[in-house]
Design an enzyme around this catalytic site. Structure first.
Site, mmCIF file in Angstrom:
data_model
loop_
_atom_site.group_PDB
_atom_site.id
_atom_site.type_symbol
_atom_site.label_atom_id
_atom_site.label_comp_id
_atom_site.label_asym_id
_atom_site.label_seq_id
_atom_site.Cartn_x
_atom_site.Cartn_y
_atom_site.Cartn_z
ATOM 1 N N GLY A 191 0.824 -1.209 0.000
ATOM 2 C CA GLY A 191 0.000 0.000 0.000
ATOM 3 C C GLY A 191 0.859 1.260 0.000
ATOM 4 O O GLY A 191 0.667 2.154 -0.816
ATOM 5 N N ASN A 214 8.842 5.881 4.774
ATOM 6 C CA ASN A 214 10.180 6.479 4.787
ATOM 7 C C ASN A 214 10.179 7.861 5.445
ATOM 8 O O ASN A 214 9.290 8.662 5.206
ATOM 9 C CB ASN A 214 10.681 6.650 3.351
ATOM 10 C CG ASN A 214 10.381 5.454 2.497
ATOM 11 O OD1 ASN A 214 10.821 4.357 2.805
ATOM 12 N ND2 ASN A 214 9.584 5.632 1.463
ATOM 13 N N GLU A 217 0.763 5.646 7.697
ATOM 14 C CA GLU A 217 2.166 5.974 7.380
ATOM 15 C C GLU A 217 2.611 7.191 8.191
ATOM 16 O O GLU A 217 3.741 7.251 8.672
ATOM 17 C CB GLU A 217 2.366 6.223 5.881
ATOM 18 C CG GLU A 217 1.882 5.099 4.957
ATOM 19 C CD GLU A 217 2.312 3.700 5.361
ATOM 20 O OE1 GLU A 217 3.381 3.548 5.973
ATOM 21 O OE2 GLU A 217 1.558 2.742 5.058
#
Ligand code: B3K
Ligand code: ZN
Length: 859
Positions: free
Chosen positions: A262, A266, A299
């Site tokens: 998905g 980072n 994220e």
């Protein structure tokens, strides 16, 4: 080929050397990218003499220590390792490698996605960029200089802040980025390409301005607004609920078309599968809008739970993933419907995670043994991991849990730690004894919680007897009792919640089972109550407590908790469906009445009603009936659907017409669900009308799906209209491919349809999104053909796996799941599936990814 070897959790040793800073220069070129990596190496074990760096698919150009080139014979290259003699405290190491991003179809390390250079380093992709200490407990400060052709790659991005940029000869340019936060190599990212840029900003609670940048394919900017708005909501939510603030001055998200999962967290530079970013109402469904919000949140939340505090080793993956899934679930629940979000999570556990626990890949949320790390980004590590965190939250309460989080962050910021460290922080902050609870981290398998009840009218006592048992799993024979938090409620015949006493104190609704068995005695109960057990799925277990349809109908109407009402409805449907396999007669009249009442109740959240009326998935049912003939189950499921469609036709039509005018997502959810039933009852009028008048993708796809599933005559016409409209739009074409793969056609016809789809100009076997949309959707969503007695379905999947084995092993290994669960099926099917697995096993080029799964399933 030598057999891949496993790594063990208990073999963890700290690295004898660490790297404090890394200066990377990446000179981009399609087939010959040159990477110069200058590391400051520090020895941490006094007697260490050799630095061992790992690398894969690299061409080694040169090595220098403190500026002095090392002759070839001074260092050794053995089995993917670069061994450098280094008997000193500190050294500056320069390694130059050459790589071929354009031929990197595995999509790990540095690769090209259409015209964009991008990276994916988790778990072990950095070693495909340079020889390095590619392990999560080595944290370095990175400086990244990127050089590339200016016209083709106007944007050059890496982690952190850009500190310099400029022109180079031959139409090239460069940019240099510095990331002030030490990080493990798996969080490194680099992107070079040409994009449309969507910009915004966020002011943090402490008043810092953060630039937000979303990079998307040219012409896609209008589809980026939802992701950007989601990002801002996530940043605000994490400040409010977890008191966690963003730490850099810039946050970038890049959408790429070729991506194995998905998205990737980072540091400061998320890379996303375009499918998980781009959405407008024309092209994406309501469900996709929700998914994008949750992944953007996920994220972002990793910035603290994952990046600032990372994993010591990969066995600890759930430290960041389970916790971050829990956080993204809470984010979605705080912003949207808590009940519907919980239901979606429960379905994943019951339908997919329980099957993983029951299959050859069973592992605890903190695995002990791994061959290919990419194989352990599983529903167990992620979703069961989140359930474990949720149980901690249940046991500690929001306040205790947040105290634990605060201590965890204060103690471990900037470190690479273990799951034990997390639990320790929770324990220390809350004072709650978690000794037994820790077993959830080491034990795999799904506990079965068996409950029996007795009522003693003379003493006004009601007793619930609980016992737990975890069946052996493929990886672990011995199982011990676990700490199970059990939420429950007692209802009287009028549907009122009772307030009984336990040991003289008011019962607070939560019981902790900490032994193999225990009895809970309620006092002051004057008539036999109806218990609602395991409310909100308070522990990831299978509940064995047979209740009658009448009792479940009672709970469906009166349980104090929406998830419990849904659960009761699901129990009724599952039982009705399984009844036909056992030649029992379900109480269809009472069931019809109950669901009719739910459909007519305009006070209820329509999205919840849609969930209640959705039949349990085939996967969920197989968990209840392991070993049964899956085709018989599919037939029973279709039969029940058809029965309900006939019995409830009129109220469904009324509900449909009511929902159709509302124009919001919850009503659309119910509208589409009901339309699917109406189509089964031959109502092609509403289907055509919805398709023609649709003003968004949710309505279009709802109609298309209804027509396909009911095989309405107009479906081919609708499908071609859809294809003509979206032919040029790969993300939308994925929906078309999924429809093709899941049509309930006869096996031969469906296989012809699949073959044609694979020849469609929009299909591309090297793009994981296309593969999942077609091949994945077929294997997971068309059980009738996938499990056809001739074995054609298994063979089709195997052929695709053989192709993908060479192209993209990670993608192949994700797709094989329905095949490795073969021991759940009838002996004839087992033989067919086994033959396919043996055919894969016989290949001498089998990737480690597939090898691990195939060998375990054949063991
Ligand atoms: N951490 C990544 C997953 C990496 C998968 C590597 N095979 C995305 C996420 O969980 O947020
Ligand atoms: Zn994650």
């Amino acid at each position: 080929m030598s057999q891949p070897t496993a790594r063990h959790r208990l073999d963890y040793r700290p690295s004898p050397y660490v790297i404090d800073t890394l200066n990377l220069t990446v000179e981009l070129d399609d087939h010959a990218t040159l990477v110069t990596a200058v590391s400051s190496v520090r020895r941490t074990e006094a007697d260490a003499t050799e630095l061992v760096l790992v690398g894969e698919a690299l061409e080694l150009v040169s090595v220098a220590v403190d500026g002095i080139p090392l002759p070839g014979e001074a260092c050794r290259l053995e089995q993917g390792q670069l061994v450098i003699p280094l008997a000193r405290e500190r050294a500056e190491l320069t390694v130059v490698t050459r790589i071929d991003p354009a031929n990197n179809t595995a999509l790990e390390g540095l690769y090209k996605s259409e015209g964009t250079f991008c990276t994916q380093c988790e778990a072990e992709g950095f070693r495909r960029i340079t020889y390095y200490l590619d392990r999560p407990d080595v944290l370095a400060r990175y400086t990244t200089r990127i050089e590339a052709d200016r016209a083709a790659y106007p944007y050059l991005l890496a982690n952190g802040n850009q500190v310099e940029s400029g022109e180079l000869p031959d139409g090239r340019h460069f940019a240099t980025w510095v990331d002030p936060f030490p990080k493990p190599s798996y969080l490194f990212a680099l992107v070079a390409g040409d994009f449309d840029l969507l910009e915004d900003s966020f002011t943090t609670a402490s008043g810092r301005d953060v630039a937000l940048q979303l990079f998307v394919d040219k012409g896609q900017k209008h589809r980026g607004h939802h992701a950007m708005a989601s990002l801002k909501r996530a940043m605000k939510w994490d400040e409010e609920r977890f008191n966690l603030e963003y730490d850099l001055d810039i946050y970038m998200v890049v959408a790429v078309d070729f991506f194995n999962m998905g998205a990737m967290e980072n540091k400061g530079l998320n890379v996303f599968n375009s499918k998980c970013v781009l959405a407008d109402s024309d092209s994406a469904t309501d469900a996709e809008f929700d998914r994008i919000e949750s992944i953007i949140g996920h994220e972002y939340f990793h910035n603290w739970t994952g990046n600032r505090i990372t994993c010591r080793d990969w066995f600890q993956l759930s430290l960041k993933e389970g916790l971050t899934v829990f956080r993204d679930q809470e984010f979605s629940s705080d912003l949207g419907s808590r009940a519907v979000n919980r239901i979606e999570a429960v379905k994943v556990i019951r339908g997919i995670q329980f099957a993983e626990d029951a299959g050859p890949m069973a592992h605890p949320i903190r695995p002990d043994k791994v061959i290919e790390m990419n194989n352990f980004y599983t529903v167990t590590v992620y979703d069961k991991g989140a359930e474990i965190i949720r149980m901690l939250h249940t046991l500690l309460g929001e306040q205790g849990f947040q105290k634990g989080m605060t201590l965890y962050v204060a103690r471990h910021d900037g470190q690479a730690v273990t799951c034990d460290d997390f639990v320790q922080a929770m324990e220390d902050a809350s004072g709650v004894d978690l000794a037994l609870f820790r077993r959830w981290y080491s034990q795999s398998g799904t506990p079965v919680l068996t409950v029996t009840e007795t009522f003693d009218p003379a003493n006004c006592q009601y007793r619930l007897h609980f016992s737990q048992h975890t069946p052996a799993t493929a990886d672990q024979a011995e199982k011990l009792p676990l700490h199970l938090p059990i939420r429950l409620e007692l209802l009287d015949q009028q549907g009122r919640t009772l307030a009984p006493r336990v040991k003289g104190r008011p019962f607070d609704g939560l019981f902790s089972l900490t032994d193999a068995e225990a009895t809970l005695v309620f006092d002051g109960v004057t008539a036999k109550p109806i218990p609602s057990l395991l409310q909100e799925f308070s522990a990831p277990v299978k509940l064995n407590f047979p209740q009658s349809d009448q009792e479940r109908i009672h709970l469906m109407s009166y349980a104090g908790n929406a998830v419990a009402r849904w659960d009761a409805a699901q129990g009724i449907l599952a039982d009705a469906l399984l009844a036909s396999l056992d030649d029992r007669q379900p109480a269809m009249d009472a069931i019809t009445d109950a669901f009719g009442r739910v459909l007519r109740d305009t006070e209820l959240d329509p999205a919840l009603v849609a969930q209640m009326l959705t039949l349990p998935s085939v996967a969920t049912l197989m968990e209840l009936r392991s070993g049964c003939d899956v085709l018989a189950l599919c037939r029973a499921r279709r039969q029940l659907q058809a029965d309900l469609a006939v019995r409830l036709g009129r109220v469904m039509a009324e509900a449909y017409d009511r929902c159709a005018t509302a124009g919001d997502a919850p009503h659309r959810a119910l509208m589409n669900l009901v339309l699917a039933y109406l189509a089964l009852d031959g109502d092609s009028g509403r289907v055509t009308a919805q398709f023609q008048k649709a003003i968004n993708m949710t309505e279009t796809l709802g109609a298309l799906r209804a027509a396909n599933q009911a095989l309405l005559p107009q479906r081919t016409q609708m499908m071609s209209q859809f294809e003509a409209r979206w032919r040029q739009d790969p993300l939308v074409m994925d929906k078309y491919f999924t429809q093709l793969a899941t049509t309930p056609l006869a096996a031969d016809d469906l296989l012809t349809q699949l073959a044609e789809a694979m020849n469609h100009s929009a299909f591309d076997i090297s793009n994981p999104n296309r593969v999942r949309a077609l091949v994945g959707a077929f294997a997971d969503g068309n059980p009738e053909v996938f499990h056809h007695p001739s074995g054609v379905g298994y063979r089709f999947l195997t052929e695709q796996l053989e192709r993908l084995n060479a192209i993209n092993p990670q993608c192949a290994a994700r797709l094989i799941t329905p095949l490795i669960g073969f021991k759940h099926h009838t002996p004839e099917r087992q033989a067919q599936m086994r033959a396919c697995l043996e055919r894969l096993m016989a290949r001498d080029d089998l990737s480690t990814d597939l090898y691990e799964k195939v060998s375990k399933s054949l063991a």
